[in-house]
Scaffold this active site. Structure first.
Site, PDB file in Angstrom:
ATOM      1  N   ASP A   1       0.828  -1.209   0.000  1.00 10.54           N
ATOM      2  CA  ASP A   1       0.000   0.000   0.000  1.00 10.54           C
ATOM      3  C   ASP A   1       0.862   1.258   0.000  1.00 10.54           C
ATOM      4  O   ASP A   1       1.990   1.253   0.488  1.00 10.54           O
ATOM      5  CB  ASP A   1      -0.921  -0.022   1.230  1.00 10.54           C
ATOM      6  CG  ASP A   1      -2.068   0.974   1.107  1.00 10.54           C
ATOM      7  OD1 ASP A   1      -2.418   1.349  -0.028  1.00 10.54           O
ATOM      8  OD2 ASP A   1      -2.615   1.379   2.152  1.00 10.54           O
TER       9      ASP A   1
ATOM     10  N   HIS B   1       2.196   3.320  -9.071  1.00  8.55           N
ATOM     11  CA  HIS B   1       1.994   1.900  -9.380  1.00  8.55           C
ATOM     12  C   HIS B   1       3.158   1.370 -10.227  1.00  8.55           C
ATOM     13  O   HIS B   1       3.624   0.255 -10.021  1.00  8.55           O
ATOM     14  CB  HIS B   1       0.669   1.684 -10.110  1.00  8.55           C
ATOM     15  CG  HIS B   1      -0.538   2.076  -9.303  1.00  8.55           C
ATOM     16  ND1 HIS B   1      -0.687   1.698  -7.987  1.00  8.55           N
ATOM     17  CD2 HIS B   1      -1.640   2.808  -9.618  1.00  8.55           C
ATOM     18  CE1 HIS B   1      -1.841   2.181  -7.530  1.00  8.55           C
ATOM     19  NE2 HIS B   1      -2.428   2.861  -8.494  1.00  8.55           N
TER      20      HIS B   1
ATOM     21  N   LEU C   1      10.905 -20.745  -4.767  1.00  6.29           N
ATOM     22  CA  LEU C   1      10.022 -19.796  -4.084  1.00  6.29           C
ATOM     23  C   LEU C   1       8.705 -19.769  -4.848  1.00  6.29           C
ATOM     24  O   LEU C   1       8.702 -19.787  -6.082  1.00  6.29           O
ATOM     25  CB  LEU C   1      10.673 -18.399  -4.108  1.00  6.29           C
ATOM     26  CG  LEU C   1       9.805 -17.188  -3.748  1.00  6.29           C
ATOM     27  CD1 LEU C   1       9.432 -17.203  -2.266  1.00  6.29           C
ATOM     28  CD2 LEU C   1      10.541 -15.879  -4.071  1.00  6.29           C
TER      29      LEU C   1
HETATM   30  C1  IPE Z   1      -5.402  -2.786  -0.055  1.00  4.29           C
HETATM   31  O1  IPE Z   1      -5.093  -1.457  -0.288  1.00  4.29           O
HETATM   32  C2  IPE Z   1      -5.404  -3.549  -1.339  1.00  4.29           C
HETATM   33  C3  IPE Z   1      -4.133  -3.684  -2.025  1.00  4.29           C
HETATM   34  C4  IPE Z   1      -2.964  -3.292  -1.606  1.00  4.29           C
HETATM   35  C5  IPE Z   1      -4.203  -4.349  -3.281  1.00  4.29           C
HETATM   36  P1  IPE Z   1      -6.222  -0.327  -0.399  1.00  4.29           P
HETATM   37  O2  IPE Z   1      -5.476   0.949  -0.528  1.00  4.29           O
HETATM   38  O3  IPE Z   1      -7.176  -0.669  -1.463  1.00  4.29           O
HETATM   39  O4  IPE Z   1      -6.946  -0.445   1.016  1.00  4.29           O
HETATM   40  P2  IPE Z   1      -7.850   0.621   1.775  1.00  4.29           P
HETATM   41  O5  IPE Z   1      -8.904   1.062   0.819  1.00  4.29           O
HETATM   42  O6  IPE Z   1      -6.970   1.758   2.189  1.00  4.29           O
HETATM   43  O7  IPE Z   1      -8.373  -0.127   2.963  1.00  4.29           O
HETATM   44  C1  IPE Z   2      -1.676   0.157  -3.340  1.00  5.51           C
HETATM   45  O1  IPE Z   2      -1.447   1.527  -3.367  1.00  5.51           O
HETATM   46  C2  IPE Z   2      -1.894  -0.414  -4.722  1.00  5.51           C
HETATM   47  C3  IPE Z   2      -3.267  -0.870  -4.972  1.00  5.51           C
HETATM   48  C4  IPE Z   2      -4.264  -0.866  -4.139  1.00  5.51           C
HETATM   49  C5  IPE Z   2      -3.525  -1.367  -6.306  1.00  5.51           C
HETATM   50  P1  IPE Z   2      -2.648   2.574  -3.354  1.00  5.51           P
HETATM   51  O2  IPE Z   2      -3.019   2.854  -4.772  1.00  5.51           O
HETATM   52  O3  IPE Z   2      -3.730   2.104  -2.483  1.00  5.51           O
HETATM   53  O4  IPE Z   2      -1.921   3.834  -2.732  1.00  5.51           O
HETATM   54  P2  IPE Z   2      -2.541   4.863  -1.693  1.00  5.51           P
HETATM   55  O5  IPE Z   2      -3.030   4.062  -0.516  1.00  5.51           O
HETATM   56  O6  IPE Z   2      -3.652   5.573  -2.390  1.00  5.51           O
HETATM   57  O7  IPE Z   2      -1.399   5.748  -1.352  1.00  5.51           O
HETATM   58 MG    MG Z   3      -4.160   2.364  -0.504  1.00  3.84          MG
END
Ligand code: IPE
Ligand code: IPE
Ligand code: MG
Length: 235
Positions: A10, A27, A121
């Site tokens: 995240d 990303h 792995l």
């Molecule tokens: C969790 O992250 C899902 C992934 C990392 C794929 P999100 O950014 O979607 O989670 P929330 O919305 O903050 O809980």
């Molecule tokens: C995690 O990073 C990647 C996915 C959920 C695909 P985020 O896109 O949730 O990044 P933040 O949380 O908005 O910074």
């Molecule tokens: Mg996120």
């Protein structure tokens, strides 16, 4: 060393926003962190690395971001699978893949087939995955497998979960500062050690990984027992 490491990757969006870049740049950078962590886990003897790449709830994001994430998934598969195969790494993708483009589904099936016999792995990418989805799909399969039966054991359910091929995660890591599960492996995280870091996923380095593993190694896993009952009691 944890046998199974599960990561909620995240903070990509915030990493980019902090740099005045579009979220998608986060990303793209996040894919590099995946590469680093996969290599480091292989070197450290981790047996299973499970990465939350796209949750059941991430479809709620703007269509543009969702389609970029899908394209990124395709490019990463095209670029990385040969390298993973050469390094004896097995790739698995779990989640409700039926919602993905047919071409992407085929690519996933090919990549899994190609790397199926690799032993160093196992990297599992959770895509359109949700812990509740997993428990429900496992329940449906379990019930279908035992017509007329109304009482079941935990083991009977667990064998139908999407990650039945792996032991439960020893260590769960979430980057990006949030301290929640966000519908990741709900059943399997029952006794995992949880580790949260403020580091955004694109900044997650080998040193960050080693800090998480060191934290794990300092914990006492009791599984409901008292500390005195444990075989190797720490002094
Ligand atoms: C969790 O992250 C899902 C992934 C990392 C794929 P999100 O950014 O979607 O989670 P929330 O919305 O903050 O809980
Ligand atoms: C995690 O990073 C990647 C996915 C959920 C695909 P985020 O896109 O949730 O990044 P933040 O949380 O908005 O910074
Ligand atoms: Mg996120």
């Amino acid at each position: 060393m944890p046998r199974h490491l599960a990561i909620v990757m995240d903070g990509n969006g915030r990493w980019a926003t902090k740099r005045f870049l579009p979220r998608v740049a986060g990303h793209v950078k996040g894919v590099e962190a995946v590469r680093t962590v996969v290599e480091a886990c292989a070197l450290r003897g981790v047996e299973y690395l499970t990465l939350f790449a796209f949750s059941s709830e991430n479809w709620r994001r703007p269509a543009e971001e969702v389609s970029l994430l899908m394209r990124l998934f395709v490019t990463a598969l095209e670029r990385e699978v040969s390298k993973m195969h050469a390094n004896n790494i097995r790739l698995k993708v779990v989640g409700d893949l039926s919602r993905f483009d047919v071409k992407l589904q085929e690519m996933i099936a090919n990549a899994e087939r190609r790397t199926a016999n690799n032993t160093r792995l196992t990297v599992t990418v959770c895509a359109n995955y949700g812990g509740r989805w997993d428990i429900m799909q496992a329940t449906s399969k379990m019930v279908a497998a035992h017509p007329g039966v109304t009482e079941f054991t935990e083991e009977q359910l667990a064998e139908h979960l999407a990650m039945a091929f792996a032991p439960e995660p020893d260590l769960f890591i979430r980057t990006g500062g949030e301290e929640r599960i966000s519908n990741f492996l709900l059943w399997q995280l029952a006794y995992s050690e949880l580790y949260f870091t403020d580091t955004y996923w694109p900044d997650f380095s080998i040193a960050s990984l080693d800090a998480a593993i060191a934290s794990y190694q300092s914990r006492e896993r009791r599984f409901g027992r008292t500390g005195d009952q444990l075989p190797e009691k720490k002094t």
